[in-house]
Motif scaffolding. Structure first.
Motif, mmCIF file in Angstrom:
data_model
loop_
_atom_site.group_PDB
_atom_site.id
_atom_site.type_symbol
_atom_site.label_atom_id
_atom_site.label_comp_id
_atom_site.label_asym_id
_atom_site.label_seq_id
_atom_site.Cartn_x
_atom_site.Cartn_y
_atom_site.Cartn_z
ATOM 1 N N GLU A 66 -8.904 58.475 103.538
ATOM 2 C CA GLU A 66 -9.918 58.331 102.767
ATOM 3 C C GLU A 66 -10.014 56.826 102.502
ATOM 4 N N ARG A 67 -11.295 56.100 103.007
ATOM 5 C CA ARG A 67 -11.023 54.569 102.682
ATOM 6 C C ARG A 67 -12.599 54.384 102.200
ATOM 7 N N PRO A 68 -13.014 53.377 101.274
ATOM 8 C CA PRO A 68 -11.796 52.770 100.551
ATOM 9 C C PRO A 68 -11.079 53.480 99.694
ATOM 10 N N ASP A 69 -9.888 52.889 99.624
ATOM 11 C CA ASP A 69 -8.942 53.623 98.890
ATOM 12 C C ASP A 69 -9.089 53.238 97.318
ATOM 13 N N ILE A 70 -9.842 54.007 96.562
ATOM 14 C CA ILE A 70 -10.262 53.447 95.099
ATOM 15 C C ILE A 70 -8.948 54.108 94.263
ATOM 16 N N ALA A 71 -8.380 54.980 94.566
ATOM 17 C CA ALA A 71 -6.990 55.274 94.025
ATOM 18 C C ALA A 71 -6.199 54.045 93.703
ATOM 19 N N ALA A 72 -5.867 53.463 95.008
ATOM 20 C CA ALA A 72 -5.008 52.432 95.077
ATOM 21 C C ALA A 72 -5.497 51.230 94.326
ATOM 22 N N ASN A 419 -22.233 52.917 98.766
ATOM 23 C CA ASN A 419 -23.044 53.983 99.512
ATOM 24 C C ASN A 419 -22.080 54.220 100.815
ATOM 25 N N LEU A 420 -21.376 53.215 101.181
ATOM 26 C CA LEU A 420 -20.220 53.538 102.343
ATOM 27 C C LEU A 420 -19.253 54.360 101.640
ATOM 28 N N LEU A 421 -18.897 54.025 100.330
ATOM 29 C CA LEU A 421 -17.673 55.042 99.995
ATOM 30 C C LEU A 421 -18.505 56.496 99.812
ATOM 31 N N LEU A 437 -8.622 71.930 107.056
ATOM 32 C CA LEU A 437 -7.513 71.388 106.638
ATOM 33 C C LEU A 437 -7.304 71.744 105.243
ATOM 34 N N GLY A 438 -8.221 72.192 104.405
ATOM 35 C CA GLY A 438 -7.976 72.385 103.038
ATOM 36 C C GLY A 438 -8.365 70.921 102.416
ATOM 37 N N SER A 439 -7.869 70.758 101.162
ATOM 38 C CA SER A 439 -8.193 69.623 100.253
ATOM 39 C C SER A 439 -6.929 68.622 100.657
ATOM 40 N N VAL A 440 -7.128 67.695 101.514
ATOM 41 C CA VAL A 440 -6.204 66.892 101.864
ATOM 42 C C VAL A 440 -6.276 65.422 101.182
ATOM 43 N N TYR A 441 -7.720 65.170 100.700
ATOM 44 C CA TYR A 441 -7.900 63.792 100.279
ATOM 45 C C TYR A 441 -7.997 63.676 98.652
ATOM 46 N N PRO A 442 -7.568 62.616 98.264
ATOM 47 C CA PRO A 442 -7.516 62.448 96.732
ATOM 48 C C PRO A 442 -8.801 62.902 96.126
ATOM 49 N N PHE A 443 -9.998 62.436 96.537
ATOM 50 C CA PHE A 443 -11.353 62.937 95.819
ATOM 51 C C PHE A 443 -11.517 64.305 96.075
ATOM 52 N N GLN A 444 -10.806 64.878 96.689
ATOM 53 C CA GLN A 444 -11.124 66.524 96.909
ATOM 54 C C GLN A 444 -10.172 67.267 95.904
ATOM 55 N N ARG A 445 -9.132 66.415 95.334
ATOM 56 C CA ARG A 445 -7.948 67.290 94.638
ATOM 57 C C ARG A 445 -8.268 66.962 92.978
#
Length: 446
Positions: A66-72, A419-421, A437-445
């Motif tokens: 996932e990019r941009p990496d908002i969490a970072a 909008n790109l995010l 894959l299930g929920s592998v990305y931070p925004f899904q968790r």
């Protein structure tokens, strides 16, 4: 029992761009700030995957990050809405912002080190995600990489997953880009060759002076221990410090192996003769081919510019080997002359296939960078998440997914577009369903 080596290629992410983030990678620096085409890059990668599948190879795909990496960015003090975080990061710290937008996970040769069950003490396939500590933009990847690998190779009866090594440059680990495996057959015990750039705890040993040595001996040894490898089946070789200073940032830019062939440049290694002698001793009495490319025929500069060694050597169903090379090899006179000669020599390599992966090449990654090799038995392959394997139907679905979600052109200014995010998260959410894959990305968790 049938055995396979499956190439799992990284799917190029929606934010594929040229930010010149990788000091020591000449191609990455030379193309900094050029406009990119995420759609073209993703489709070039998919075309290579489909072509190998059509050759009779087993081919898989690994999802991007996932990019941009908002969490970072939030961890580094940028706050507010996602749009505000993007805008402030781009204004206040361009370098950090660009690092958090990188699509570098496309180069899955750096995703992990893999040891097949024939080599490990517990008879399972082992995975250790690379920590990639040398570059901030890549150090953001290991946790999600681990989740993607676990979702792809989920059956604990056959697969073992380890946490990445400590996030410290003493254990700098770049994954399979500095690791190759030689064997008589994929399903038989082989010799795992770990290539390092420096000794972390003994700085008096040889090391490059201009560019960083990203892989340490101590990291190689730790991965071998984690995977339960026998000392009798492991060889540690040091990369030549001088070629690192010429832009050879990973071993797979100067050497590549497949089954009983090690294809390498004359200047690839430090103490070459001793290392090759150890490989030969541990390999056993079966036929082994060391194919050395002389500097007099291909310079290090030509090897780096063309990515002659960042090619894939694969064994076709016929038993012959072929090289999967970028078209840059075809366009370089010295390299093309050498490859034309190579296929006439007494080695298992009988042909060369050229592919257009220019979107990746301009950022410093050739065909070998784009794939993670996993040797498996028939039973292990059957336990892999089947939705991650490429066939005609899945290829068409993924191509349609790219057409639906990816932009044709991307500039640096586009990366701050909220909008790109949204587009990227929408695309990745749909992809996790396509690949199961299930929920592998931070925004899904959240």
């Amino acid at each position: 029992m049938k055995q396979f080596e499956v190439n799992f290629d990284g799917l190029v992410g929606p934010t594929h761009n040229y930010a010149g983030l990788s000091f020591g990678n000449v191609a990455s620096l030379n193309n900094a700030n050029a406009n990119s085409s995420p759609k073209q890059a993703a489709k070039q990668g998919l075309a290579k995957m489909k072509a190998l599948s059509d050759m009779g190879m087993m081919q898989g795909v690994l999802a991007p990050q996932e990019r941009p990496d908002i969490a970072a960015l939030r961890r580094l003090g940028f706050s507010g809405s996602d749009a505000t975080v993007l805008e402030n990061a781009a204004k206040q710290s361009r370098e950090i912002f660009l690092a958090c937008c990188s699509a570098s996970s496309m180069w899955t040769a750096n995703a992990a080190t893999v040891s097949p069950s024939a080599d490990t003490s517990d008879g399972k396939v082992h995975f250790t995600p690379a920590n990639l500590t040398n570059k901030y933009h890549r150090s953001l990847e290991p946790e999600v990489t681990g989740r993607i690998l676990k979702a792809t190779f989920a059956d604990e009866k056959y697969f073992a997953h380890h946490q990445h090594l400590p996030d410290n440059e003493h254990f700098g680990d770049e994954g399979a880009a500095n690791h190759t495996r030689l064997c008589s057959e994929y399903g038989r015990a082989g010799v795992e060759v770990f290539v390092y750039g420096r000794h972390a705890f003994n700085p008096s040993m040889p090391a490059p002076k201009k560019y960083p040595a990203r892989q340490t001996l101590e990291a190689c040894q730790a991965v071998a221990r984690l995977h339960g490898l026998s000392d009798e089946n492991v060889v540690y070789m040091q990369q030549n410090p001088d070629v690192i200073d010429q832009g050879v940032f990973h071993n797979d830019v100067i050497a590549v192996g497949n089954q009983n062939v090690l294809f390498y440049h004359q200047q690839a290694f430090h103490n070459t003769d001793a290392g090759l002698a150890e490989i030969r001793s541990k390999f056993g009495e079966e036929e082994l081919h060391f194919v050395e490319v002389p500097t007099s025929e291909v310079s290090v500069n030509d090897a780096v510019k063309s990515y002659l060694f960042n090619t894939q050597i694969i064994t076709l169903p016929s038993g012959d080997m072929t090289i999967i090379a970028p078209t840059e090899c075809q366009d370089n006179p010295a390299v093309k002359t050498y490859l034309d000669k190579l296929v006439t020599l007494s080695t298992p390599i009988k042909s060369v296939n050229y592919f257009d992966v220019k979107q990746s090449m301009r950022n410093g990654g050739g065909p070998a960078c784009l794939r993670l090799r996993v040797a498996m038995t028939e039973q292990e392959l059957a336990a892999v998440n089947g939705a991650t394997l490429i066939n005609d139907a899945q290829f068409e679905r993924l191509n349609a997914w790219v057409d639906k979600h990816y932009r044709d052109v991307l500039s640096e200014d586009d990366l701050r577009d909220p909008n790109l995010l949204i587009e990227s998260r929408t695309a990745l959410d749909e992809l996790t369903q396509l690949l199961e894959l299930g929920s592998v990305y931070p925004f899904q968790r959240v």
